[in-house]
Design a protein around this motif. Sequence first.
Motif, PDB file in Angstrom:
ATOM      1  N   ALA A 102      55.537   0.252 -47.073  1.00 30.44           N
ATOM      2  CA  ALA A 102      55.553  -1.093 -46.475  1.00 30.44           C
ATOM      3  C   ALA A 102      56.335  -1.082 -45.163  1.00 30.44           C
ATOM      4  CB  ALA A 102      56.145  -2.108 -47.451  1.00 30.44           C
ATOM      5  N   ALA A 103      57.451  -0.375 -45.126  1.00 30.61           N
ATOM      6  CA  ALA A 103      58.244  -0.299 -43.896  1.00 30.61           C
ATOM      7  C   ALA A 103      57.475   0.439 -42.802  1.00 30.61           C
ATOM      8  CB  ALA A 103      59.578   0.389 -44.167  1.00 30.61           C
ATOM      9  N   ALA A 104      56.696   1.446 -43.196  1.00 26.30           N
ATOM     10  CA  ALA A 104      55.915   2.214 -42.219  1.00 26.30           C
ATOM     11  C   ALA A 104      54.826   1.359 -41.565  1.00 26.30           C
ATOM     12  CB  ALA A 104      55.302   3.438 -42.888  1.00 26.30           C
ATOM     13  N   ALA A 105      54.462   0.268 -42.208  1.00 25.81           N
ATOM     14  CA  ALA A 105      53.496  -0.651 -41.600  1.00 25.81           C
ATOM     15  C   ALA A 105      54.138  -1.455 -40.469  1.00 25.81           C
ATOM     16  CB  ALA A 105      52.924  -1.595 -42.665  1.00 25.81           C
ATOM     17  N   GLN A 106      55.480  -1.480 -40.435  1.00 26.32           N
ATOM     18  CA  GLN A 106      56.199  -2.252 -39.421  1.00 26.32           C
ATOM     19  C   GLN A 106      56.926  -1.375 -38.410  1.00 26.32           C
ATOM     20  OE1 GLN A 106      58.830  -4.999 -41.385  1.00 26.32           O
ATOM     21  NE2 GLN A 106      57.235  -5.743 -42.749  1.00 26.32           N
ATOM     22  N   ALA A 107      57.224  -0.145 -38.787  1.00 28.89           N
ATOM     23  CA  ALA A 107      57.971   0.759 -37.909  1.00 28.89           C
ATOM     24  C   ALA A 107      57.358   2.148 -38.008  1.00 28.89           C
ATOM     25  CB  ALA A 107      59.442   0.806 -38.328  1.00 28.89           C
ATOM     26  N   ASP A 108      57.517   2.924 -36.965  1.00 28.60           N
ATOM     27  CA  ASP A 108      56.989   4.278 -36.944  1.00 28.60           C
ATOM     28  C   ASP A 108      57.908   5.172 -37.773  1.00 28.60           C
ATOM     29  OD1 ASP A 108      55.575   6.555 -36.333  1.00 28.60           O
ATOM     30  OD2 ASP A 108      56.295   6.685 -34.267  1.00 28.60           O
ATOM     31  N   LEU A 109      57.506   5.422 -39.029  1.00 30.61           N
ATOM     32  CA  LEU A 109      58.314   6.256 -39.926  1.00 30.61           C
ATOM     33  C   LEU A 109      57.642   7.614 -40.118  1.00 30.61           C
ATOM     34  CD1 LEU A 109      59.418   3.718 -42.692  1.00 30.61           C
ATOM     35  CD2 LEU A 109      60.597   4.349 -40.581  1.00 30.61           C
ATOM     36  N   SER A 110      58.429   8.571 -40.474  1.00 27.91           N
ATOM     37  CA  SER A 110      57.975   9.949 -40.656  1.00 27.91           C
ATOM     38  C   SER A 110      56.972  10.080 -41.794  1.00 27.91           C
ATOM     39  CB  SER A 110      59.196  10.829 -40.951  1.00 27.91           C
ATOM     40  OG  SER A 110      58.821  12.057 -41.510  1.00 27.91           O
ATOM     41  N   THR A 111      55.830  10.681 -41.480  1.00 26.65           N
ATOM     42  CA  THR A 111      54.845  10.943 -42.538  1.00 26.65           C
ATOM     43  C   THR A 111      55.375  11.993 -43.516  1.00 26.65           C
ATOM     44  OG1 THR A 111      53.694  12.539 -41.118  1.00 26.65           O
ATOM     45  CG2 THR A 111      52.863  10.272 -41.128  1.00 26.65           C
ATOM     46  N   ASP A 112      56.226  12.905 -43.043  1.00 23.62           N
ATOM     47  CA  ASP A 112      56.818  13.895 -43.951  1.00 23.62           C
ATOM     48  C   ASP A 112      57.767  13.229 -44.941  1.00 23.62           C
ATOM     49  OD1 ASP A 112      55.483  16.144 -42.865  1.00 23.62           O
ATOM     50  OD2 ASP A 112      56.981  16.302 -41.266  1.00 23.62           O
ATOM     51  N   ALA A 113      58.487  12.204 -44.499  1.00 22.72           N
ATOM     52  CA  ALA A 113      59.368  11.472 -45.413  1.00 22.72           C
ATOM     53  C   ALA A 113      58.556  10.774 -46.491  1.00 22.72           C
ATOM     54  CB  ALA A 113      60.223  10.467 -44.643  1.00 22.72           C
ATOM     55  N   LEU A 114      57.437  10.168 -46.097  1.00 20.34           N
ATOM     56  CA  LEU A 114      56.576   9.499 -47.081  1.00 20.34           C
ATOM     57  C   LEU A 114      55.970  10.510 -48.046  1.00 20.34           C
ATOM     58  CD1 LEU A 114      54.773   6.930 -44.743  1.00 20.34           C
ATOM     59  CD2 LEU A 114      56.756   6.532 -46.230  1.00 20.34           C
ATOM     60  N   ALA A 115      55.533  11.653 -47.536  1.00 20.22           N
ATOM     61  CA  ALA A 115      54.982  12.694 -48.403  1.00 20.22           C
ATOM     62  C   ALA A 115      56.042  13.208 -49.375  1.00 20.22           C
ATOM     63  CB  ALA A 115      54.425  13.844 -47.559  1.00 20.22           C
ATOM     64  N   TYR A 116      57.275  13.342 -48.887  1.00 20.18           N
ATOM     65  CA  TYR A 116      58.361  13.816 -49.760  1.00 20.18           C
ATOM     66  C   TYR A 116      58.556  12.867 -50.940  1.00 20.18           C
ATOM     67  CZ  TYR A 116      62.699  15.850 -51.343  1.00 20.18           C
ATOM     68  OH  TYR A 116      63.658  16.450 -52.127  1.00 20.18           O
ATOM     69  N   LEU A 117      58.576  11.568 -50.676  1.00 19.60           N
ATOM     70  CA  LEU A 117      58.754  10.609 -51.767  1.00 19.60           C
ATOM     71  C   LEU A 117      57.600  10.683 -52.767  1.00 19.60           C
ATOM     72  CD1 LEU A 117      60.139   7.530 -49.831  1.00 19.60           C
ATOM     73  CD2 LEU A 117      61.362   8.896 -51.552  1.00 19.60           C
TER      74      LEU A 117
END
Length: 185
Positions: free
Chosen positions: A140-155
């Motif tokens: 949800a935060a990545a929809a509002q800010a440019d967050l790391s795709t590697d961080a999302l994959a890690y989770l």
Amino acid sequence: MVKLNKIYTRTGDGGTTGLVDGSRVSKADARMAAIGDVDEANSAIGVAIGALAAGAIRDELARIQNDLFDLGADLATPAEISGALRVVPGQVTRLEAAIDTLNADLAPLTSFILPSGDPGAAALHLARAVTRRAERTAVAAAAQADLSTDALAYLNRLSDYLFVAARHANQQAGGDVLWVPGAQR
């Protein structure tokens, strides 16, 4: 290196908090919610470590706790900041290898399993559920800010690891607790 001489700063009393670059955002910001959920997942993993016997899973969980601090720093750093601490693909790959190692000894699933069993397994299941929430919040935060795709994959991979680790812990204690559809009708 982090050095904290004083725990309270009063800078957040107005409902804002600082990102790594010094900018301030609302404590209700989606990015901050994701960071808080990652912190909660890390705490749940700490509980699981306390409930498990010494061994490979505990050792991996200790590494994961450090990774989650890297992940929190990644989420707290705006994308345009270069040279920042970021989750890297190798951290995701290491989780995948750990999943494969634990899963090799497990029988294939033939039923959904209940998040229960051995106390260590139950703690791992709780950590998995909290990690899934952290992942949803980070997406949800990545929809509002440019967050790391590697961080999302890690989770995403971390919740898989915790599921397989819980199954492995239950295998050592007699097996998974299986869901019996309609058993209480």
